[in-house]
Design a protein around this motif. Sequence first.
Motif, PDB file in Angstrom:
ATOM      1  N   CYS A   1       0.831  -1.198   0.000  1.00 30.28           N
ATOM      2  CA  CYS A   1       0.000   0.000   0.000  1.00 30.28           C
ATOM      3  C   CYS A   1       0.864   1.246   0.000  1.00 30.28           C
ATOM      4  CB  CYS A   1      -0.901  -0.025   1.233  1.00 30.28           C
ATOM      5  SG  CYS A   1      -1.676   1.550   1.550  1.00 30.28           S
ATOM      6  N   PHE A   2       0.918   1.896  -1.166  1.00 35.60           N
ATOM      7  CA  PHE A   2       1.592   3.195  -1.242  1.00 35.60           C
ATOM      8  C   PHE A   2       0.637   4.269  -1.739  1.00 35.60           C
ATOM      9  CE2 PHE A   2       2.774   0.439  -4.827  1.00 35.60           C
ATOM     10  CZ  PHE A   2       2.131   1.111  -5.859  1.00 35.60           C
ATOM     11  N   LEU A   3      -0.541   3.871  -2.202  1.00 31.45           N
ATOM     12  CA  LEU A   3      -1.545   4.881  -2.563  1.00 31.45           C
ATOM     13  C   LEU A   3      -1.955   5.578  -1.267  1.00 31.45           C
ATOM     14  CD1 LEU A   3      -3.708   2.741  -5.035  1.00 31.45           C
ATOM     15  CD2 LEU A   3      -1.957   4.437  -5.602  1.00 31.45           C
ATOM     16  N   PRO A   4      -2.373   6.850  -1.338  1.00 27.48           N
ATOM     17  CA  PRO A   4      -2.609   7.585  -0.085  1.00 27.48           C
ATOM     18  C   PRO A   4      -3.766   7.005   0.731  1.00 27.48           C
ATOM     19  CG  PRO A   4      -3.306   8.870  -1.986  1.00 27.48           C
ATOM     20  CD  PRO A   4      -2.603   7.669  -2.528  1.00 27.48           C
ATOM     21  N   MET A   5      -3.463   6.734   1.994  1.00 26.69           N
ATOM     22  CA  MET A   5      -4.481   6.101   2.844  1.00 26.69           C
ATOM     23  C   MET A   5      -5.629   7.045   3.176  1.00 26.69           C
ATOM     24  SD  MET A   5      -2.277   3.647   5.332  1.00 26.69           S
ATOM     25  CE  MET A   5      -3.598   2.674   6.031  1.00 26.69           C
ATOM     26  N   PHE A   6      -5.404   8.353   3.088  1.00 28.43           N
ATOM     27  CA  PHE A   6      -6.522   9.250   3.401  1.00 28.43           C
ATOM     28  C   PHE A   6      -7.627   9.134   2.358  1.00 28.43           C
ATOM     29  CE2 PHE A   6      -3.507  11.929   1.005  1.00 28.43           C
ATOM     30  CZ  PHE A   6      -4.330  12.374  -0.021  1.00 28.43           C
ATOM     31  N   HIS A   7      -7.312   8.567   1.199  1.00 30.89           N
ATOM     32  CA  HIS A   7      -8.356   8.388   0.186  1.00 30.89           C
ATOM     33  C   HIS A   7      -9.142   7.114   0.485  1.00 30.89           C
ATOM     34  CE1 HIS A   7     -10.329   7.747  -3.717  1.00 30.89           C
ATOM     35  NE2 HIS A   7     -10.269   9.059  -3.799  1.00 30.89           N
ATOM     36  N   THR A   8     -10.442   7.200   0.262  1.00 32.64           N
ATOM     37  CA  THR A   8     -11.327   6.082   0.604  1.00 32.64           C
ATOM     38  C   THR A   8     -10.992   4.790  -0.159  1.00 32.64           C
ATOM     39  OG1 THR A   8     -13.622   5.402   0.599  1.00 32.64           O
ATOM     40  CG2 THR A   8     -13.037   7.052  -0.981  1.00 32.64           C
ATOM     41  N   PHE A   9     -10.486   4.911  -1.381  1.00 41.00           N
ATOM     42  CA  PHE A   9     -10.129   3.707  -2.153  1.00 41.00           C
ATOM     43  C   PHE A   9      -9.110   2.887  -1.360  1.00 41.00           C
ATOM     44  CE2 PHE A   9      -7.303   1.952  -5.700  1.00 41.00           C
ATOM     45  CZ  PHE A   9      -8.132   0.876  -5.986  1.00 41.00           C
ATOM     46  N   THR A  10      -8.172   3.581  -0.707  1.00 41.73           N
ATOM     47  CA  THR A  10      -7.114   2.875   0.015  1.00 41.73           C
ATOM     48  C   THR A  10      -7.584   2.381   1.381  1.00 41.73           C
ATOM     49  OG1 THR A  10      -5.643   4.441  -1.068  1.00 41.73           O
ATOM     50  CG2 THR A  10      -4.668   3.006   0.579  1.00 41.73           C
ATOM     51  N   HIS A  11      -8.135   3.282   2.215  1.00 36.81           N
ATOM     52  CA  HIS A  11      -8.430   2.815   3.571  1.00 36.81           C
ATOM     53  C   HIS A  11      -9.721   2.018   3.657  1.00 36.81           C
ATOM     54  CE1 HIS A  11     -10.484   6.864   4.193  1.00 36.81           C
ATOM     55  NE2 HIS A  11     -11.392   6.046   4.639  1.00 36.81           N
ATOM     56  N   SER A  12     -10.673   2.304   2.796  1.00 37.67           N
ATOM     57  CA  SER A  12     -11.900   1.513   2.890  1.00 37.67           C
ATOM     58  C   SER A  12     -11.859   0.325   1.952  1.00 37.67           C
ATOM     59  CB  SER A  12     -13.130   2.365   2.568  1.00 37.67           C
ATOM     60  OG  SER A  12     -13.352   3.267   3.630  1.00 37.67           O
ATOM     61  N   SER A  13     -11.636   0.616   0.686  1.00 36.35           N
ATOM     62  CA  SER A  13     -11.737  -0.465  -0.278  1.00 36.35           C
ATOM     63  C   SER A  13     -10.608  -1.487  -0.102  1.00 36.35           C
ATOM     64  CB  SER A  13     -11.716   0.155  -1.661  1.00 36.35           C
ATOM     65  OG  SER A  13     -12.122  -0.787  -2.589  1.00 36.35           O
ATOM     66  N   LEU A  14      -9.369  -1.022  -0.107  1.00 37.15           N
ATOM     67  CA  LEU A  14      -8.251  -1.978  -0.082  1.00 37.15           C
ATOM     68  C   LEU A  14      -7.955  -2.505   1.323  1.00 37.15           C
ATOM     69  CD1 LEU A  14      -5.826  -0.083  -2.448  1.00 37.15           C
ATOM     70  CD2 LEU A  14      -7.108  -2.161  -2.984  1.00 37.15           C
ATOM     71  N   MET A  15      -7.782  -1.602   2.273  1.00 37.25           N
ATOM     72  CA  MET A  15      -7.344  -2.041   3.603  1.00 37.25           C
ATOM     73  C   MET A  15      -8.390  -2.950   4.257  1.00 37.25           C
ATOM     74  SD  MET A  15      -6.330   0.236   6.915  1.00 37.25           S
ATOM     75  CE  MET A  15      -7.968   0.501   7.582  1.00 37.25           C
ATOM     76  N   LEU A  16      -9.638  -2.534   4.213  1.00 40.50           N
ATOM     77  CA  LEU A  16     -10.656  -3.346   4.888  1.00 40.50           C
ATOM     78  C   LEU A  16     -10.881  -4.673   4.156  1.00 40.50           C
ATOM     79  CD1 LEU A  16     -13.152  -0.503   5.887  1.00 40.50           C
ATOM     80  CD2 LEU A  16     -11.439  -1.611   7.339  1.00 40.50           C
ATOM     81  N   SER A  17     -10.746  -4.670   2.840  1.00 40.97           N
ATOM     82  CA  SER A  17     -10.856  -5.936   2.106  1.00 40.97           C
ATOM     83  C   SER A  17      -9.719  -6.869   2.512  1.00 40.97           C
ATOM     84  CB  SER A  17     -10.794  -5.700   0.593  1.00 40.97           C
ATOM     85  OG  SER A  17     -11.911  -4.962   0.172  1.00 40.97           O
TER      86      SER A  17
END
Length: 541
Positions: free
Chosen positions: A237-253
């Motif tokens: 994960c290097f895409l910005p975590m403040f963006h929902t794609f990263t913290h919601s879509s990717l991290m939670l998946s």
Amino acid sequence: KTDQDPSQDFIFRSKLPDISIPNHLPLTEYVFSGHRDGDSTTKCLIDGATGRVFTYADVQITLRRIAAGIYGMGIRHGDTVMLLLPNSPEFALSFLAVVHLGAVSTSANPLFTQTEIAKQAKASAVKMIITKSCHVHKLTNLQQLGVVIVCVDDGNDVVSLADGCVSFRELTQADETKLPKPQISPEDTVSIPYSSGTTGLPKGVMITHKGLVTSISQKVDGENPNLNFTRDDVIICFLPMFHTFTHSSLMLSAMRTGAAFLILPRFELNLVMELIQRYKVTVVPVAPPVVLAFVKSLETEKYDLSSVRMMLSGAATLKKELEDAVRLKLPNAIFGQSYGMTEAGTVANSLAFAKSPFKTKSGSCGTVIRNAEMKVVDTISGVSLPRNKPGEICIRGDQLMKGYLNDPIATVRTIDKDGWLHTGDIGFVDEDDEIFIVDRLKELIKFKGYQVAPAELEALLISHPCIKDAAVVAMKDEIAGEVPVACVVKSEGSKLTEEDVKNYVNKQVVHYKRIKMVLFVKSIPKSASGKLLRKVLRAKL
Ligand code: ATP
Ligand code: MG
């Protein structure tokens, strides 16, 4: 809009069957329901900067302690906490703790100015900000208004705790038994992510527990999950975590499936490739600027990238030309796209990522996710369109936002009375149910009666070996209304001329798509989440 009978709509659905989605559960309960608390062997978070590891057991106990700590500081159900943090395990833990408590998380780019932070903080009545000490000077006015500031990097040898701030470490040592059982209902707001501000000002978007659980489940649950993350995966994960794609879509998946999430503070191609090699990374989520850097890099062969089995691109259009170029460099990995937006979570995902994958086409942004409906409507009449006819993509399902923050008018303009969310993106569905995005409705160039999609011309431009990057925007024209203008970044040492560029593109396109002018620029403005900021270039023109 016309009064077309809704039963006559052309509605598209996933090829995967609907599943039962436990969206009555609060988010953290849903995410961790597959992992017993005692799972102290499976890695959950890896700090790429330091090598620190948090197992699933560590993450679950720490998030409950932080939640108790935050509760002890007076944060209650429904209060908003802002995360103003770079990519880090602290971001992940803070997000989980806040939502576990029944409070609401909102995240902002830590590089925002004092004014930008204050604007977002006030809009959502933020009560606490979790940040790094280097950003505290931008928060003094909010602190004076009573906002609690928590610092994650205090108390170590290098940095001392700034005046009046709370130590994050203290929160992580709170007594988790002091946290009363959270009473969370599915319709409660869980987070207020902001849209990227590509076409205008960023918009605060209210997401519910039910919406977010639905969105994750649509991707990773079921016998044949659309996005097959597993316990064996290491997701970088290097895409910005403040963006929902990263913290919601990717991290939670990742967490729902038991995968490891390897967090890097920022994108730096060689470091990314080194870490892929070191940690045997299997999944690489990217945005188109990263794909471009990867494709144009001469150093990719120096690294062993053979562990990568999946590269997933989202955030902006990625045309066939660039996709094909990545495949040449990573022949053993599946490359595909995910298409989504802050307001609707993931809308489509490549079925090449499914456990039992489907054959997919290059340039497609996937097939609509399961347990949802999609249609494509004519932008003028509002009538729904059959396959292969481009129009505005609309999506319906439990995953959608509750609405825009403090903006009921924008909400009803976006989600119509029948529950359809209008994405503002133009695309079509082909005969195999694959979705192709043409461009954003707002950014189509209107040449006389014709519409020109900048993304199509950009794809042609960057396929030129002497062009490093490019963007196409509209310029006012007395006769045609608008004409396409190309902004081009030349490769180092290239002698490319305006005529060369025009000749290259214009012989490949119909007359009204021809580029009328070429401007050579040093770089193309892009947002942190990887979107081309054509509005910046338009303003310069
Ligand atoms: P704003 O709404 O503030 O102008 P934004 O739309 O860029 O900004 P996000 O919600 O972060 O904010 O991004 C969603 C948009 O990103 C989509 O509407 C779409 O235009 C674009 N997008 C996302 N994924 C893809 C994809 N795979 N292909 C094409 N476009 C994509
Ligand atoms: Mg948008």
